[in-house]
Design a protein around this motif. Structure first.
Motif, PDB file in Angstrom:
ATOM      1  N   GLN A  36      -2.814   0.817   4.002  1.00 27.04           N
ATOM      2  CA  GLN A  36      -2.208  -0.017   5.046  1.00 27.04           C
ATOM      3  C   GLN A  36      -0.731   0.311   5.312  1.00 27.04           C
ATOM      4  N   PRO A  37       0.106   0.536   4.295  1.00 29.49           N
ATOM      5  CA  PRO A  37       1.504   0.893   4.603  1.00 29.49           C
ATOM      6  C   PRO A  37       1.611   2.175   5.439  1.00 29.49           C
ATOM      7  N   ASN A  38       0.749   3.158   5.165  1.00 24.84           N
ATOM      8  CA  ASN A  38       0.772   4.395   5.948  1.00 24.84           C
ATOM      9  C   ASN A  38       0.307   4.155   7.380  1.00 24.84           C
ATOM     10  N   VAL A  39      -0.710   3.334   7.538  1.00 24.99           N
ATOM     11  CA  VAL A  39      -1.227   3.016   8.864  1.00 24.99           C
ATOM     12  C   VAL A  39      -0.164   2.297   9.690  1.00 24.99           C
ATOM     13  N   GLU A  40       0.517   1.348   9.089  1.00 21.82           N
ATOM     14  CA  GLU A  40       1.536   0.608   9.828  1.00 21.82           C
ATOM     15  C   GLU A  40       2.678   1.512  10.269  1.00 21.82           C
ATOM     16  N   ARG A  41       2.894   2.588   9.536  1.00 23.57           N
ATOM     17  CA  ARG A  41       3.971   3.519   9.873  1.00 23.57           C
ATOM     18  C   ARG A  41       3.537   4.594  10.866  1.00 23.57           C
ATOM     19  N   LEU A  48      -3.257  -0.677  15.708  1.00 27.06           N
ATOM     20  CA  LEU A  48      -2.603  -1.779  15.003  1.00 27.06           C
ATOM     21  C   LEU A  48      -2.916  -3.114  15.669  1.00 27.06           C
ATOM     22  N   THR A  49      -2.969  -3.129  16.994  1.00 34.29           N
ATOM     23  CA  THR A  49      -3.338  -4.352  17.709  1.00 34.29           C
ATOM     24  C   THR A  49      -4.759  -4.764  17.353  1.00 34.29           C
ATOM     25  N   GLN A  51      -6.346  -4.103  14.590  1.00 33.22           N
ATOM     26  CA  GLN A  51      -6.346  -4.644  13.229  1.00 33.22           C
ATOM     27  C   GLN A  51      -5.957  -6.124  13.225  1.00 33.22           C
ATOM     28  N   ARG A  52      -4.944  -6.447  13.996  1.00 37.68           N
ATOM     29  CA  ARG A  52      -4.510  -7.844  14.040  1.00 37.68           C
ATOM     30  C   ARG A  52      -5.596  -8.739  14.634  1.00 37.68           C
ATOM     31  N   LYS A 178       1.490   9.613  17.335  1.00 37.56           N
ATOM     32  CA  LYS A 178       0.879   8.665  16.408  1.00 37.56           C
ATOM     33  C   LYS A 178      -0.610   8.962  16.261  1.00 37.56           C
TER      34      LYS A 178
END
Length: 265
Positions: A36-41, A48-49, A51-52, A178
């Motif tokens: 998850q930290p890598n994905v958020e970056r 990301l939208t 995922q939320r 990205k």
């Protein structure tokens, strides 16, 4: 996709629930914590939208039925558990029916960082966020519809368009590139490789070029295609892809930039 697998499909009960073990839930938990930290970056905004929107559990394997409830409200899609390996014909049919086939098993600790065949982490964590977006949902359905109208001899050509977009696509966001594809989002090593790898070839998105580009499933990709925006993907879905396949076949495959896969002993 590999032709054989060591994994056995998990079968849902009468309510559609798969009973994962504590060890399997722990693998999901640790995969999410690592990735998850890598994905958020590094992941693109649509991922990301998504995922939320899904708000997937982080401490256990999500159930297809609960993910389907969210997707059906947003885009009319659902997720259905399948064995580890299904053929292209069934895959295309399910996509055409707005159903995403999800391999029901989860990798073991020995394959924690890399697994050749798709597992539930790849399917749910990697794929379903984009299916919350009507644009990507429409593109996936179009791939399925085109597959149903194709001859089996054309399947391997069509699947390259899915592979280099939904699975391993990149996209520009301002001055940055990205990760968009599900194979990148669910792969600890390849996510960073696709964006920062010094040997990586990043090519502009072009349907015919993609259809002519061979790939291997068992290595980090040496070539990625970069969308300028999501509209390019929508435009691709409106093309006559059967005509595109015939054109690509007439031109022939590009020479691979990777070595052939070693034969099994």
């Amino acid at each position: 996709m590999p032709k054989t697998t060591k994994y056995v499909a998990k079968v849902p009960d009468a309510d559609g629930v798969i009973h994962y073990t504590a060890q399997e839930n722990a693998v999901w938990r640790d995969l999410v914590a690592q990735q998850q930290p890598n994905v958020e970056r590094l992941a693109a905004a649509p991922f990301l939208t998504g995922q939320r929107c899904l708000n997937l559990p982080v401490d256990r394997v999500p159930q297809c039925v609960e993910v389907s409830e969210v997707l059906e409200d947003l885009t009319g899609w659902r997720v259905a558990p399948v064995p580890a390996l299904i053929g292209f014909g069934r895959f295309f049919k399910m996509l055409s029916e707005k159903t995403f086939p999800a391999a029901s098993f989860i990798r073991d600790r020995e394959s924690f960082d890399y697994i050749e065949e798709p597992d539930i982490f790849h399917e749910i964590y990697g794929h379903t966020p984009l299916l919350t977006d009507p644009r990507f949902a429409k593109f996936s359905q179009r791939i399925g519809e085109t597959g149903l109208a194709s001859d089996p001899a054309d399947y391997s050509w069509l699947i390259r368009l899915y592979w280099f977009t939904v699975e391993f696509g990149l996209i520009r966001e301002g001055e940055q590139i990205k990760a968009l594809g599900s194979g990148l989002a669910s792969s600890p090593g390849e996510l960073s490789h696709s964006i920062f790898g010094p040997s990586v070839i990043r090519k502009p998105f072009d349907v015919i070029d993609i259809l002519r580009t061979p790939y291997r499933i068992d290595i980090n990709q040496p070539i990625y295609f970069v969308l300028d925006d999501v509209e390019q993907l929508l435009e691709a879905s409106e093309r006559d892809l059967l005509v595109d396949i015939k054109k690509a076949q007439a031109l022939g495959l590009h020479k691979p930039v990777f070595p052939p896969k070693p034969e099994a002993a």
